[in-house]
Motif scaffolding. Sequence first.
Motif, PDB file in Angstrom:
ATOM      1  N   GLY A 122     -58.264 -31.676  31.865  1.00 30.95           N
ATOM      2  CA  GLY A 122     -58.209 -31.173  33.229  1.00 30.95           C
ATOM      3  C   GLY A 122     -57.572 -32.131  34.217  1.00 30.95           C
ATOM      4  O   GLY A 122     -57.376 -31.779  35.376  1.00 30.95           O
ATOM      5  N   ALA A 123     -57.217 -33.355  33.800  1.00 35.45           N
ATOM      6  CA  ALA A 123     -56.583 -34.318  34.697  1.00 35.45           C
ATOM      7  C   ALA A 123     -55.138 -33.882  34.939  1.00 35.45           C
ATOM      8  O   ALA A 123     -54.456 -33.445  34.032  1.00 35.45           O
ATOM      9  CB  ALA A 123     -56.613 -35.720  34.098  1.00 35.45           C
ATOM     10  N   VAL A 124     -54.706 -33.981  36.182  1.00 37.63           N
ATOM     11  CA  VAL A 124     -53.335 -33.601  36.527  1.00 37.63           C
ATOM     12  C   VAL A 124     -52.644 -34.777  37.191  1.00 37.63           C
ATOM     13  O   VAL A 124     -53.291 -35.683  37.727  1.00 37.63           O
ATOM     14  CB  VAL A 124     -53.290 -32.373  37.465  1.00 37.63           C
ATOM     15  N   LEU A 125     -51.328 -34.759  37.154  1.00 42.25           N
ATOM     16  CA  LEU A 125     -50.548 -35.809  37.802  1.00 42.25           C
ATOM     17  C   LEU A 125     -50.570 -35.615  39.306  1.00 42.25           C
ATOM     18  O   LEU A 125     -50.454 -34.490  39.800  1.00 42.25           O
ATOM     19  CB  LEU A 125     -49.104 -35.777  37.314  1.00 42.25           C
ATOM     20  N   SER A 126     -50.675 -36.714  40.015  1.00 46.26           N
ATOM     21  CA  SER A 126     -50.593 -36.644  41.476  1.00 46.26           C
ATOM     22  C   SER A 126     -49.137 -36.440  41.870  1.00 46.26           C
ATOM     23  O   SER A 126     -48.221 -36.590  41.056  1.00 46.26           O
ATOM     24  CB  SER A 126     -51.122 -37.932  42.095  1.00 46.26           C
ATOM     25  N   ALA A 127     -48.919 -36.099  43.122  1.00 49.62           N
ATOM     26  CA  ALA A 127     -47.558 -35.890  43.616  1.00 49.62           C
ATOM     27  C   ALA A 127     -46.727 -37.164  43.466  1.00 49.62           C
ATOM     28  O   ALA A 127     -45.551 -37.119  43.098  1.00 49.62           O
ATOM     29  CB  ALA A 127     -47.586 -35.434  45.068  1.00 49.62           C
ATOM     30  N   GLY A 128     -47.318 -38.312  43.736  1.00 51.13           N
ATOM     31  CA  GLY A 128     -46.611 -39.586  43.596  1.00 51.13           C
ATOM     32  C   GLY A 128     -46.218 -39.868  42.160  1.00 51.13           C
ATOM     33  O   GLY A 128     -45.100 -40.320  41.887  1.00 51.13           O
ATOM     34  N   ASN A 129     -47.141 -39.598  41.244  1.00 54.48           N
ATOM     35  CA  ASN A 129     -46.835 -39.810  39.826  1.00 54.48           C
ATOM     36  C   ASN A 129     -45.723 -38.886  39.353  1.00 54.48           C
ATOM     37  O   ASN A 129     -44.859 -39.286  38.581  1.00 54.48           O
ATOM     38  CB  ASN A 129     -48.078 -39.595  38.965  1.00 54.48           C
ATOM     39  N   ARG A 130     -45.741 -37.638  39.821  1.00 56.05           N
ATOM     40  CA  ARG A 130     -44.680 -36.704  39.454  1.00 56.05           C
ATOM     41  C   ARG A 130     -43.345 -37.147  40.038  1.00 56.05           C
ATOM     42  O   ARG A 130     -42.303 -37.013  39.400  1.00 56.05           O
ATOM     43  CB  ARG A 130     -45.020 -35.284  39.908  1.00 56.05           C
ATOM     44  N   LEU A 131     -43.369 -37.682  41.257  1.00 49.31           N
ATOM     45  CA  LEU A 131     -42.144 -38.167  41.888  1.00 49.31           C
ATOM     46  C   LEU A 131     -41.539 -39.313  41.080  1.00 49.31           C
ATOM     47  O   LEU A 131     -40.344 -39.322  40.791  1.00 49.31           O
ATOM     48  CB  LEU A 131     -42.415 -38.622  43.318  1.00 49.31           C
ATOM     49  N   GLN A 144     -48.598 -30.554  33.162  1.00 49.18           N
ATOM     50  CA  GLN A 144     -49.065 -31.502  34.153  1.00 49.18           C
ATOM     51  C   GLN A 144     -50.255 -32.301  33.650  1.00 49.18           C
ATOM     52  O   GLN A 144     -50.891 -32.983  34.429  1.00 49.18           O
ATOM     53  CB  GLN A 144     -49.432 -30.769  35.435  1.00 49.18           C
ATOM     54  N   MET A 145     -50.545 -32.194  32.384  1.00 51.83           N
ATOM     55  CA  MET A 145     -51.644 -32.986  31.823  1.00 51.83           C
ATOM     56  C   MET A 145     -51.174 -34.413  31.584  1.00 51.83           C
ATOM     57  O   MET A 145     -50.038 -34.650  31.224  1.00 51.83           O
ATOM     58  CB  MET A 145     -52.102 -32.383  30.492  1.00 51.83           C
ATOM     59  N   VAL A 146     -52.067 -35.347  31.798  1.00 53.91           N
ATOM     60  CA  VAL A 146     -51.768 -36.752  31.573  1.00 53.91           C
ATOM     61  C   VAL A 146     -52.179 -37.101  30.150  1.00 53.91           C
ATOM     62  O   VAL A 146     -53.310 -36.853  29.745  1.00 53.91           O
ATOM     63  CB  VAL A 146     -52.519 -37.648  32.588  1.00 53.91           C
ATOM     64  N   ALA A 147     -51.256 -37.673  29.374  1.00 52.12           N
ATOM     65  CA  ALA A 147     -51.549 -38.036  27.991  1.00 52.12           C
ATOM     66  C   ALA A 147     -52.662 -39.070  27.955  1.00 52.12           C
ATOM     67  O   ALA A 147     -52.638 -40.062  28.670  1.00 52.12           O
ATOM     68  CB  ALA A 147     -50.307 -38.580  27.308  1.00 52.12           C
ATOM     69  N   GLY A 148     -53.678 -38.824  27.136  1.00 52.30           N
ATOM     70  CA  GLY A 148     -54.774 -39.759  26.987  1.00 52.30           C
ATOM     71  C   GLY A 148     -55.805 -39.677  28.095  1.00 52.30           C
ATOM     72  O   GLY A 148     -56.763 -40.424  28.110  1.00 52.30           O
ATOM     73  N   ALA A 149     -55.638 -38.782  29.042  1.00 54.73           N
ATOM     74  CA  ALA A 149     -56.593 -38.642  30.145  1.00 54.73           C
ATOM     75  C   ALA A 149     -57.617 -37.576  29.791  1.00 54.73           C
ATOM     76  O   ALA A 149     -57.465 -36.825  28.839  1.00 54.73           O
ATOM     77  CB  ALA A 149     -55.862 -38.270  31.433  1.00 54.73           C
TER      78      ALA A 149
END
Length: 84
Positions: free
Chosen positions: A9-18, A1-6
Motif C-alpha cells: 500500500g506504500a506509494v511514491l510521493s510527488a517528489g520521489n516521482r519527480l 506506484q508501489m515502492v519496491a521492498g516497502a
Amino acid sequence: QMVAGAAAGAVLSAGNRLVAGGIAGMVAALLVYPLEVIKTMLTIYPEECKATPGGAIGCVIKAGGVRGLYAGVVPTLIAMFPYV
C-alpha cells in the motif's frame, strides 16, 4: 506506484516521482544522444560523411573519438532535468 521492498500500500510521493522521472528521462537521453549527433552530422556534412549512418559514425570518431558521440551531453542533461 508501489515502492519496491516497502510495505503493501506504500506509494511514491510527488517528489520521489519527480526525481524518478527526471532520472529516467536522463537515461533515455544518454541512450539516444549518439543518434542525435549522427543525425546532425548527416544533415550538416552529407558529403564528408558519405550520407550514411556508418559514414557519420566514422566522421564523428575521426574528429573526436568515441567521446565525440557524447560531446555536449552534459548541458543537455542539465537543461532537460527540470522539464521531465
